[in-house]
Design a protein around this motif. Structure first.
Motif, PDB file in Angstrom:
ATOM      1  N   GLY A  43      38.162  35.784  48.495  1.00 54.10           N
ATOM      2  CA  GLY A  43      37.649  37.146  48.596  1.00 54.10           C
ATOM      3  C   GLY A  43      36.524  37.429  47.624  1.00 54.10           C
ATOM      4  O   GLY A  43      35.907  38.504  47.691  1.00 54.10           O
ATOM      5  N   PHE A  44      36.254  36.471  46.734  1.00 56.54           N
ATOM      6  CA  PHE A  44      35.180  36.661  45.749  1.00 56.54           C
ATOM      7  C   PHE A  44      34.307  35.414  45.711  1.00 56.54           C
ATOM      8  O   PHE A  44      34.783  34.301  45.933  1.00 56.54           O
ATOM      9  CB  PHE A  44      35.761  36.910  44.342  1.00 56.54           C
ATOM     10  CG  PHE A  44      36.584  38.163  44.241  1.00 56.54           C
ATOM     11  CD1 PHE A  44      35.973  39.380  43.941  1.00 56.54           C
ATOM     12  CD2 PHE A  44      37.959  38.122  44.458  1.00 56.54           C
ATOM     13  CE1 PHE A  44      36.737  40.532  43.842  1.00 56.54           C
ATOM     14  CE2 PHE A  44      38.717  39.273  44.362  1.00 56.54           C
ATOM     15  CZ  PHE A  44      38.114  40.482  44.057  1.00 56.54           C
ATOM     16  N   ARG A  45      33.014  35.680  45.465  1.00 51.92           N
ATOM     17  CA  ARG A  45      32.128  34.545  45.272  1.00 51.92           C
ATOM     18  C   ARG A  45      32.505  33.834  43.976  1.00 51.92           C
ATOM     19  O   ARG A  45      33.010  34.478  43.051  1.00 51.92           O
ATOM     20  CB  ARG A  45      30.672  35.022  45.190  1.00 51.92           C
ATOM     21  CG  ARG A  45      30.096  35.410  46.554  1.00 51.92           C
ATOM     22  CD  ARG A  45      28.658  35.848  46.417  1.00 51.92           C
ATOM     23  NE  ARG A  45      28.561  37.081  45.604  1.00 51.92           N
ATOM     24  CZ  ARG A  45      27.430  37.535  45.120  1.00 51.92           C
ATOM     25  NH1 ARG A  45      26.304  36.865  45.311  1.00 51.92           N
ATOM     26  NH2 ARG A  45      27.408  38.661  44.410  1.00 51.92           N
ATOM     27  N   PRO A  46      32.271  32.506  43.894  1.00 56.45           N
ATOM     28  CA  PRO A  46      32.615  31.765  42.682  1.00 56.45           C
ATOM     29  C   PRO A  46      32.037  32.425  41.434  1.00 56.45           C
ATOM     30  O   PRO A  46      30.850  32.733  41.370  1.00 56.45           O
ATOM     31  CB  PRO A  46      31.992  30.385  42.912  1.00 56.45           C
ATOM     32  CG  PRO A  46      31.953  30.246  44.398  1.00 56.45           C
ATOM     33  CD  PRO A  46      31.672  31.630  44.930  1.00 56.45           C
ATOM     34  N   GLY A  47      32.927  32.692  40.466  1.00 57.05           N
ATOM     35  CA  GLY A  47      32.500  33.271  39.203  1.00 57.05           C
ATOM     36  C   GLY A  47      32.356  34.770  39.215  1.00 57.05           C
ATOM     37  O   GLY A  47      31.981  35.370  38.204  1.00 57.05           O
ATOM     38  N   LYS A  48      32.665  35.432  40.355  1.00 58.72           N
ATOM     39  CA  LYS A  48      32.481  36.882  40.447  1.00 58.72           C
ATOM     40  C   LYS A  48      33.800  37.657  40.469  1.00 58.72           C
ATOM     41  O   LYS A  48      33.788  38.878  40.600  1.00 58.72           O
ATOM     42  CB  LYS A  48      31.683  37.215  41.720  1.00 58.72           C
ATOM     43  CG  LYS A  48      30.268  36.637  41.716  1.00 58.72           C
ATOM     44  CD  LYS A  48      29.444  37.186  40.548  1.00 58.72           C
ATOM     45  CE  LYS A  48      28.019  36.651  40.570  1.00 58.72           C
ATOM     46  NZ  LYS A  48      27.220  37.185  39.425  1.00 58.72           N
ATOM     47  N   ALA A  49      34.925  36.973  40.346  1.00 63.26           N
ATOM     48  CA  ALA A  49      36.217  37.669  40.346  1.00 63.26           C
ATOM     49  C   ALA A  49      36.356  38.493  39.075  1.00 63.26           C
ATOM     50  O   ALA A  49      35.891  38.088  38.008  1.00 63.26           O
ATOM     51  CB  ALA A  49      37.358  36.657  40.436  1.00 63.26           C
ATOM     52  N   PRO A  50      36.982  39.673  39.136  1.00 63.79           N
ATOM     53  CA  PRO A  50      37.168  40.513  37.952  1.00 63.79           C
ATOM     54  C   PRO A  50      37.978  39.779  36.887  1.00 63.79           C
ATOM     55  O   PRO A  50      38.925  39.052  37.195  1.00 63.79           O
ATOM     56  CB  PRO A  50      37.930  41.728  38.487  1.00 63.79           C
ATOM     57  CG  PRO A  50      37.669  41.734  39.956  1.00 63.79           C
ATOM     58  CD  PRO A  50      37.532  40.308  40.362  1.00 63.79           C
ATOM     59  N   ILE A  51      37.605  40.004  35.633  1.00 64.37           N
ATOM     60  CA  ILE A  51      38.296  39.349  34.524  1.00 64.37           C
ATOM     61  C   ILE A  51      39.774  39.716  34.492  1.00 64.37           C
ATOM     62  O   ILE A  51      40.628  38.898  34.120  1.00 64.37           O
ATOM     63  CB  ILE A  51      37.619  39.701  33.179  1.00 64.37           C
ATOM     64  CG1 ILE A  51      38.177  38.803  32.059  1.00 64.37           C
ATOM     65  CG2 ILE A  51      37.829  41.171  32.831  1.00 64.37           C
ATOM     66  CD1 ILE A  51      37.711  37.397  32.124  1.00 64.37           C
ATOM     67  N   SER A  52      40.064  40.969  34.954  1.00 59.84           N
ATOM     68  CA  SER A  52      41.472  41.403  34.963  1.00 59.84           C
ATOM     69  C   SER A  52      42.289  40.574  35.943  1.00 59.84           C
ATOM     70  O   SER A  52      43.460  40.268  35.685  1.00 59.84           O
ATOM     71  CB  SER A  52      41.556  42.890  35.331  1.00 59.84           C
ATOM     72  OG  SER A  52      40.969  43.117  36.606  1.00 59.84           O
ATOM     73  N   MET A  53      41.674  40.215  37.088  1.00 60.38           N
ATOM     74  CA  MET A  53      42.386  39.394  38.076  1.00 60.38           C
ATOM     75  C   MET A  53      42.597  37.968  37.542  1.00 60.38           C
ATOM     76  O   MET A  53      43.674  37.386  37.704  1.00 60.38           O
ATOM     77  CB  MET A  53      41.591  39.352  39.389  1.00 60.38           C
ATOM     78  CG  MET A  53      42.263  38.539  40.477  1.00 60.38           C
ATOM     79  SD  MET A  53      41.395  38.628  42.050  1.00 60.38           S
ATOM     80  CE  MET A  53      41.756  40.318  42.521  1.00 60.38           C
ATOM     81  N   VAL A  54      41.559  37.434  36.898  1.00 63.08           N
ATOM     82  CA  VAL A  54      41.676  36.092  36.316  1.00 63.08           C
ATOM     83  C   VAL A  54      42.770  36.082  35.257  1.00 63.08           C
ATOM     84  O   VAL A  54      43.576  35.161  35.169  1.00 63.08           O
ATOM     85  CB  VAL A  54      40.329  35.652  35.703  1.00 63.08           C
ATOM     86  CG1 VAL A  54      40.485  34.312  34.976  1.00 63.08           C
ATOM     87  CG2 VAL A  54      39.270  35.552  36.784  1.00 63.08           C
ATOM     88  N   LYS A  55      42.813  37.158  34.455  1.00 62.10           N
ATOM     89  CA  LYS A  55      43.826  37.256  33.406  1.00 62.10           C
ATOM     90  C   LYS A  55      45.222  37.313  34.017  1.00 62.10           C
ATOM     91  O   LYS A  55      46.172  36.691  33.518  1.00 62.10           O
ATOM     92  CB  LYS A  55      43.581  38.488  32.548  1.00 62.10           C
ATOM     93  CG  LYS A  55      44.559  38.628  31.390  1.00 62.10           C
ATOM     94  CD  LYS A  55      44.215  39.818  30.513  1.00 62.10           C
ATOM     95  CE  LYS A  55      45.177  39.937  29.348  1.00 62.10           C
ATOM     96  NZ  LYS A  55      44.858  41.086  28.478  1.00 62.10           N
ATOM     97  N   GLY A  56      45.347  38.067  35.121  1.00 57.91           N
ATOM     98  CA  GLY A  56      46.641  38.171  35.775  1.00 57.91           C
ATOM     99  C   GLY A  56      47.117  36.844  36.333  1.00 57.91           C
ATOM    100  O   GLY A  56      48.310  36.546  36.352  1.00 57.91           O
ATOM    101  N   MET A  57      46.157  36.051  36.803  1.00 58.48           N
ATOM    102  CA  MET A  57      46.517  34.769  37.413  1.00 58.48           C
ATOM    103  C   MET A  57      46.715  33.656  36.376  1.00 58.48           C
ATOM    104  O   MET A  57      47.606  32.827  36.509  1.00 58.48           O
ATOM    105  CB  MET A  57      45.433  34.342  38.409  1.00 58.48           C
ATOM    106  CG  MET A  57      45.288  35.296  39.593  1.00 58.48           C
ATOM    107  SD  MET A  57      43.936  34.815  40.709  1.00 58.48           S
ATOM    108  CE  MET A  57      44.577  33.284  41.373  1.00 58.48           C
ATOM    109  N   TYR A  58      45.868  33.627  35.344  1.00 55.12           N
ATOM    110  CA  TYR A  58      45.890  32.492  34.416  1.00 55.12           C
ATOM    111  C   TYR A  58      46.187  32.869  32.964  1.00 55.12           C
ATOM    112  O   TYR A  58      46.290  31.998  32.104  1.00 55.12           O
ATOM    113  CB  TYR A  58      44.521  31.776  34.446  1.00 55.12           C
ATOM    114  CG  TYR A  58      44.113  31.291  35.806  1.00 55.12           C
ATOM    115  CD1 TYR A  58      44.748  30.193  36.386  1.00 55.12           C
ATOM    116  CD2 TYR A  58      43.085  31.923  36.512  1.00 55.12           C
ATOM    117  CE1 TYR A  58      44.365  29.733  37.636  1.00 55.12           C
ATOM    118  CE2 TYR A  58      42.699  31.476  37.759  1.00 55.12           C
ATOM    119  CZ  TYR A  58      43.334  30.379  38.322  1.00 55.12           C
ATOM    120  OH  TYR A  58      42.957  29.943  39.562  1.00 55.12           O
ATOM    121  N   GLY A  59      46.318  34.160  32.710  1.00 59.66           N
ATOM    122  CA  GLY A  59      46.437  34.617  31.326  1.00 59.66           C
ATOM    123  C   GLY A  59      47.586  33.995  30.553  1.00 59.66           C
ATOM    124  O   GLY A  59      47.411  33.553  29.412  1.00 59.66           O
TER     125      GLY A  59
END
Length: 442
Positions: A43-59
């Motif tokens: 749903g997002f271009r590479p490198g354009k996902a919100p930091i909050s989503m990345v944190k939720g997934m990998y934090g």
């Protein structure tokens, strides 16, 4: 970050490490930003996902990795600053699975158990006493060796009638049951009473004897029976002679001398006897050197009086070899491990204090010596020397380089022991080979 040391005894302690948010969060944030630049999220271009989503997934996984990295670095740095010598590896004190809330917790506490020795002291002076053994090669030993060589290189014959030193080949059968075995029976391996029944026989002669006449060790060593066969060996047995084998002693002539020491190495009986004595002396010099060194190790280990953290080391050995050994295995093997560890600590301390170091050239020389000993009876001679560099190189590179490290340690130990013998009160004692064997049996 806060690190505290709590000594429970003279050789065991616990280390507690407290990490605050400021210790780890900057590194976690930096790693999250790096992930966000590379993350491919649907749903997002590479490198354009919100930091909050990345944190939720990998934090959480990033947090765990960074904290483990910080713990490892901090613990190692702290231990390097201490004056005591760490043994084994720190063991984390295990917590319940739900004792850490990685999502909400800000401060983290961790605890490790360690084992150590605080100072290694070795007295290398006249107060330390040991014995340097040398084995005397006497005429008895020389004559026994020559007799064995004459027998070993003698001619095999098949006489018509058996004698006391012969070996009879034939069929062994039990009077009852189906047991039958064909074997060569050395008569010198039997007790006098039983051996007498096999002397003066010719081919096809039949000897009858009772199982009770055979001593237990004779069943295995002379008759070559298995444990199961021995347990069932009862009643009457017969042995039918099919052949008689005899070895006639070789004569002390040039052909014999050449077989033992190579062409024209010795040219008379006197030279042969002298060469046998020289060879025996060299061999027993090596054995007495090894024995002296092992006895000296025992003295130095005993005098050092190192107090090892036995309970900790046993736990560490069990966990370090998890799945490979049991508690019973560790208990059985620990005394040997403890002695080796103690000697290693002592040897390293002596080497450090007196600047004793194994050089690369020493390793090469010792490996060459080992290769020559292994091929001593091969007759390769000059061919071996021409290929020596290849043999040495192949050996030292073997076992993923561990052979080199083992040889390096061996050379350093030899240097340490040689140095120690120069400093302590060393009494030289000459002993016979029989006395030496008695010492080995103690």
């Amino acid at each position: 970050m806060e690190i505290t040391l709590d000594k429970h005894s003279a050789n065991q302690a616990s280390i507690k490490i407290t990490l605050n948010e400021a210790d780890y969060q900057p590194k976690v944030d930096a790693k999250l930003k790096d992930y966000a630049k590379k993350a491919a999220i649907k749903g997002f271009r590479p490198g354009k996902a919100p930091i909050s989503m990345v944190k939720g997934m990998y934090g959480v996984s990033i947090l765990v990795d960074e904290i483990n990295a910080i713990l490892g670095e901090s613990l190692n740095s702290y231990l390097k600053e201490q004056t005591f010598r760490i043994l084994g590896e720190p063991l984390p004190v295990e917590k319940e699975d739900n004792s850490i809330d990685w999502k909400t917790q800000k401060t983290f506490d961790f605890e490790y158990k360690i084992g150590f020795v605080d100072g290694v002291s070795v007295a290398l002076d006249d107060s330390t006493k040991a014995i340097k053994y040398s084995i005397e090669v006497d005429d008895k030993l020389i004559n026994e060796t020559i007799d064995n060589l004459k027998s070993q290189y003698g001619n095999s014959t098949n006489p018509e009638v058996s004698e006391a030193k012969d070996s009879v080949y034939g069929d062994l059968k039990a009077a009852e049951g189906e047991f039958q075995k064909t074997l060569a029976l050395p008569l010198e391996g039997l007790n006098k009473e039983l051996a007498a029944k096999f002397i003066g026989l010719s081919k096809e002669a039949v000897v009858e004897f009772q199982a009770a006449e055979v001593q237990k060790e004779e069943w295995s060593e002379a008759f070559g029976l298995t444990d199961e066969e021995i347990s069932e060996a009862t009643g009457t047995f017969t042995f039918t002679v099919k052949n008689i084998n005899r070895t006639e002693d070789a004569e002390l002539n040039q052909e014999f001398f050449d077989k033992i020491f190579g062409p024209d190495s010795v040219k008379s009986e006197e030279e042969f006897i002298a060469k046998v004595k020289e060879t025996l002396q060299e061999s027993y010099n090596r054995e007495s050197k090894v024995f002296t060194e092992e006895e000296l190790k025992k003295v130095l280990v005993e005098n050092a009086k190192l107090d090892l953290p036995d309970t900790f080391l046993k736990e560490w050995l069990l966990k370090a070899n998890e799945g490979k050994v049991t508690e019973a295995d560790v208990e059985n093997e620990y005394p040997i491990y403890a002695k080796q560890l103690t000697w290693s600590l002592i040897s390293n301390e002596i080497a450090k204090e007196h600047k004793i170091q194994a050089e690369h050239a020493d390793v090469i020389a010792k490996t060459q010596e080992m290769v020559r000993e292994q091929f001593a009876s091969s007759g390769l001679g000059s061919q071996l020397e021409a290929s020596m560099d290849m043999f040495v190189d192949n050996y030292l590179k073997g076992n993923e380089g561990q052979n080199y490290m083992n040889m390096l340690t061996s050379v350093q130990n030899e240097k340490v022991l040689a140095f120690a013998q120069e400093k302590i009160s060393l009494t030289e004692k000459a002993i016979s080979i029989d006395e030496f064997k008695e010492l080995l049996e103690k």
